[in-house]
Design a protein around this motif. Structure first.
Motif, PDB file in Angstrom:
ATOM      1  N   ASP A  13      14.168  -4.765   2.867  1.00 34.18           N
ATOM      2  CA  ASP A  13      14.569  -5.746   3.867  1.00 34.18           C
ATOM      3  C   ASP A  13      13.973  -5.330   5.211  1.00 34.18           C
ATOM      4  OD1 ASP A  13      15.793  -7.892   5.056  1.00 34.18           O
ATOM      5  OD2 ASP A  13      17.681  -6.831   5.396  1.00 34.18           O
ATOM      6  N   ASP A  14      12.702  -5.673   5.400  1.00 30.86           N
ATOM      7  CA  ASP A  14      11.961  -5.296   6.600  1.00 30.86           C
ATOM      8  C   ASP A  14      11.075  -6.480   6.959  1.00 30.86           C
ATOM      9  OD1 ASP A  14      10.177  -4.226   8.500  1.00 30.86           O
ATOM     10  OD2 ASP A  14      10.091  -2.272   7.512  1.00 30.86           O
ATOM     11  N   ASP A  15      11.196  -6.974   8.185  1.00 31.50           N
ATOM     12  CA  ASP A  15      10.432  -8.154   8.594  1.00 31.50           C
ATOM     13  C   ASP A  15       8.924  -7.916   8.613  1.00 31.50           C
ATOM     14  OD1 ASP A  15      12.740  -9.598   8.857  1.00 31.50           O
ATOM     15  OD2 ASP A  15      12.968  -9.168  10.998  1.00 31.50           O
ATOM     16  N   PHE A  16       8.497  -6.667   8.669  1.00 32.60           N
ATOM     17  CA  PHE A  16       7.067  -6.355   8.721  1.00 32.60           C
ATOM     18  C   PHE A  16       6.467  -6.096   7.340  1.00 32.60           C
ATOM     19  CE2 PHE A  16       8.720  -5.131  12.906  1.00 32.60           C
ATOM     20  CZ  PHE A  16       7.909  -5.912  13.707  1.00 32.60           C
ATOM     21  N   VAL A  17       7.270  -6.267   6.304  1.00 25.78           N
ATOM     22  CA  VAL A  17       6.807  -6.077   4.929  1.00 25.78           C
ATOM     23  C   VAL A  17       6.580  -7.443   4.307  1.00 25.78           C
ATOM     24  CG1 VAL A  17       7.449  -5.189   2.651  1.00 25.78           C
ATOM     25  CG2 VAL A  17       7.992  -3.868   4.692  1.00 25.78           C
ATOM     26  N   SER A  18       5.441  -7.603   3.625  1.00 27.83           N
ATOM     27  CA  SER A  18       5.108  -8.872   2.963  1.00 27.83           C
ATOM     28  C   SER A  18       5.954  -9.063   1.706  1.00 27.83           C
ATOM     29  CB  SER A  18       3.630  -8.893   2.583  1.00 27.83           C
ATOM     30  OG  SER A  18       2.823  -8.779   3.736  1.00 27.83           O
ATOM     31  N   GLN A  19       5.915 -10.286   1.155  1.00 29.81           N
ATOM     32  CA  GLN A  19       6.671 -10.572  -0.071  1.00 29.81           C
ATOM     33  C   GLN A  19       6.256  -9.625  -1.206  1.00 29.81           C
ATOM     34  OE1 GLN A  19       9.194 -12.836  -0.560  1.00 29.81           O
ATOM     35  NE2 GLN A  19       9.152 -13.116   1.655  1.00 29.81           N
ATOM     36  N   ALA A  20       4.968  -9.496  -1.447  1.00 29.50           N
ATOM     37  CA  ALA A  20       4.411  -8.526  -2.397  1.00 29.50           C
ATOM     38  C   ALA A  20       3.441  -7.674  -1.584  1.00 29.50           C
ATOM     39  CB  ALA A  20       3.710  -9.218  -3.543  1.00 29.50           C
ATOM     40  N   HIS A  21       3.913  -6.558  -1.101  1.00 28.51           N
ATOM     41  CA  HIS A  21       3.183  -5.779  -0.102  1.00 28.51           C
ATOM     42  C   HIS A  21       2.216  -4.766  -0.726  1.00 28.51           C
ATOM     43  CE1 HIS A  21       3.117  -4.450   4.191  1.00 28.51           C
ATOM     44  NE2 HIS A  21       2.592  -3.379   3.623  1.00 28.51           N
ATOM     45  N   ALA A  22       2.725  -3.937  -1.655  1.00 28.91           N
ATOM     46  CA  ALA A  22       1.890  -2.870  -2.234  1.00 28.91           C
ATOM     47  C   ALA A  22       2.367  -2.568  -3.641  1.00 28.91           C
ATOM     48  CB  ALA A  22       1.973  -1.614  -1.375  1.00 28.91           C
ATOM     49  N   ARG A  23       1.532  -1.819  -4.345  1.00 31.28           N
ATOM     50  CA  ARG A  23       1.949  -1.340  -5.665  1.00 31.28           C
ATOM     51  C   ARG A  23       1.567   0.119  -5.797  1.00 31.28           C
ATOM     52  NH1 ARG A  23      -1.505  -2.195 -10.808  1.00 31.28           N
ATOM     53  NH2 ARG A  23      -3.612  -1.934 -10.040  1.00 31.28           N
ATOM     54  N   VAL A  24       2.403   0.844  -6.524  1.00 32.79           N
ATOM     55  CA  VAL A  24       2.175   2.257  -6.801  1.00 32.79           C
ATOM     56  C   VAL A  24       2.203   2.395  -8.318  1.00 32.79           C
ATOM     57  CG1 VAL A  24       3.046   4.596  -6.482  1.00 32.79           C
ATOM     58  CG2 VAL A  24       3.295   2.933  -4.639  1.00 32.79           C
ATOM     59  N   PHE A  25       1.185   3.074  -8.869  1.00 39.26           N
ATOM     60  CA  PHE A  25       1.113   3.201 -10.321  1.00 39.26           C
ATOM     61  C   PHE A  25       0.480   4.523 -10.709  1.00 39.26           C
ATOM     62  CE2 PHE A  25      -2.636   1.090  -8.760  1.00 39.26           C
ATOM     63  CZ  PHE A  25      -3.684   1.624  -9.481  1.00 39.26           C
ATOM     64  N   GLU A  26       0.689   4.887 -11.970  1.00 37.65           N
ATOM     65  CA  GLU A  26       0.095   6.107 -12.519  1.00 37.65           C
ATOM     66  C   GLU A  26      -1.173   5.756 -13.286  1.00 37.65           C
ATOM     67  OE1 GLU A  26       3.147   9.503 -13.641  1.00 37.65           O
ATOM     68  OE2 GLU A  26       3.529   7.652 -14.741  1.00 37.65           O
ATOM     69  N   LYS A  27      -2.175   6.604 -13.106  1.00 37.27           N
ATOM     70  CA  LYS A  27      -3.424   6.423 -13.850  1.00 37.27           C
ATOM     71  C   LYS A  27      -4.011   7.813 -14.074  1.00 37.27           C
ATOM     72  CE  LYS A  27      -7.877   4.078 -13.698  1.00 37.27           C
ATOM     73  NZ  LYS A  27      -8.790   3.279 -12.900  1.00 37.27           N
ATOM     74  N   ALA A  28      -4.083   8.215 -15.314  1.00 37.96           N
ATOM     75  CA  ALA A  28      -4.656   9.512 -15.687  1.00 37.96           C
ATOM     76  C   ALA A  28      -3.989  10.660 -14.926  1.00 37.96           C
ATOM     77  CB  ALA A  28      -6.164   9.524 -15.474  1.00 37.96           C
ATOM     78  N   ASP A  29      -2.654  10.710 -14.980  1.00 35.67           N
ATOM     79  CA  ASP A  29      -1.855  11.761 -14.331  1.00 35.67           C
ATOM     80  C   ASP A  29      -2.016  11.807 -12.818  1.00 35.67           C
ATOM     81  OD1 ASP A  29      -0.692  12.536 -16.694  1.00 35.67           O
ATOM     82  OD2 ASP A  29      -2.194  14.082 -17.117  1.00 35.67           O
ATOM     83  N   GLU A  30      -2.439  10.722 -12.219  1.00 37.36           N
ATOM     84  CA  GLU A  30      -2.511  10.612 -10.763  1.00 37.36           C
ATOM     85  C   GLU A  30      -1.652   9.434 -10.333  1.00 37.36           C
ATOM     86  OE1 GLU A  30      -6.827  12.264  -9.378  1.00 37.36           O
ATOM     87  OE2 GLU A  30      -6.741  10.170  -9.992  1.00 37.36           O
TER      88      GLU A  30
END
Length: 136
Positions: A78-95
């Motif tokens: 709940d932050d006015d400066f954050v977009s509806q779909a702002h970012a994604r974080v994921f795992e790829k090859a143990d990173e």
């Protein structure tokens, strides 16, 4: 013949000593391999701290996490400066990778703007609007 018998006994004792040390080394080798197999790898977590209340929320990174204001996001902020779909974080090859999803105000990793997918390390700070998260 006494000297010959004494030499043979010395060689047998030396052989037994070597056999004993080899057995000890083998036992240590097997034990260290089992400990490595038993070591539990913990999943990385994003820790979100609410600056107003000081409450921490932990989110385990298993697969993919989406961050934004929308209800369908894994982490809803709940932050006015954050977009509806702002970012994604994921795992790829143990990173752990962070990617901006075309947000208006941008995503920052350790105060550096994320313009393409970037690798996150333990202790890195992720900022979306006024919200700051740490990877642990």
């Amino acid at each position: 013949m006494n000297n010959e018998l004494l030499t043979i006994l010395q060689l047998c004792l030396l052989g037994l000593c070597y056999l004993f040390f080899l057995r000890v080394l083998r036992a240590v080798w097997i034990e260290t391999r089992e400990v490595k197999k038993k070591k539990i790898k913990t999943k990385p977590q994003l820790v979100v701290t609410n600056s107003l209340t000081g409450i921490n929320r932990n989110f385990e990174i298993a697969g993919e996490i989406t961050i934004g204001r929308a209800e369908g996001c894994t982490i809803t902020i709940d932050d006015d400066f954050v977009s509806q779909a702002h970012a994604r974080v994921f795992e790829k090859a143990d990173e752990v990778i962070v990617e901006d999803l075309g947000s208006t105000n941008g995503t920052y990793l350790n105060k550096q703007r994320v313009s393409s997918p970037m690798v996150m390390n333990t202790g890195d700070w992720l900022q979306l609007g006024d919200t700051i998260m740490e990877l642990k």
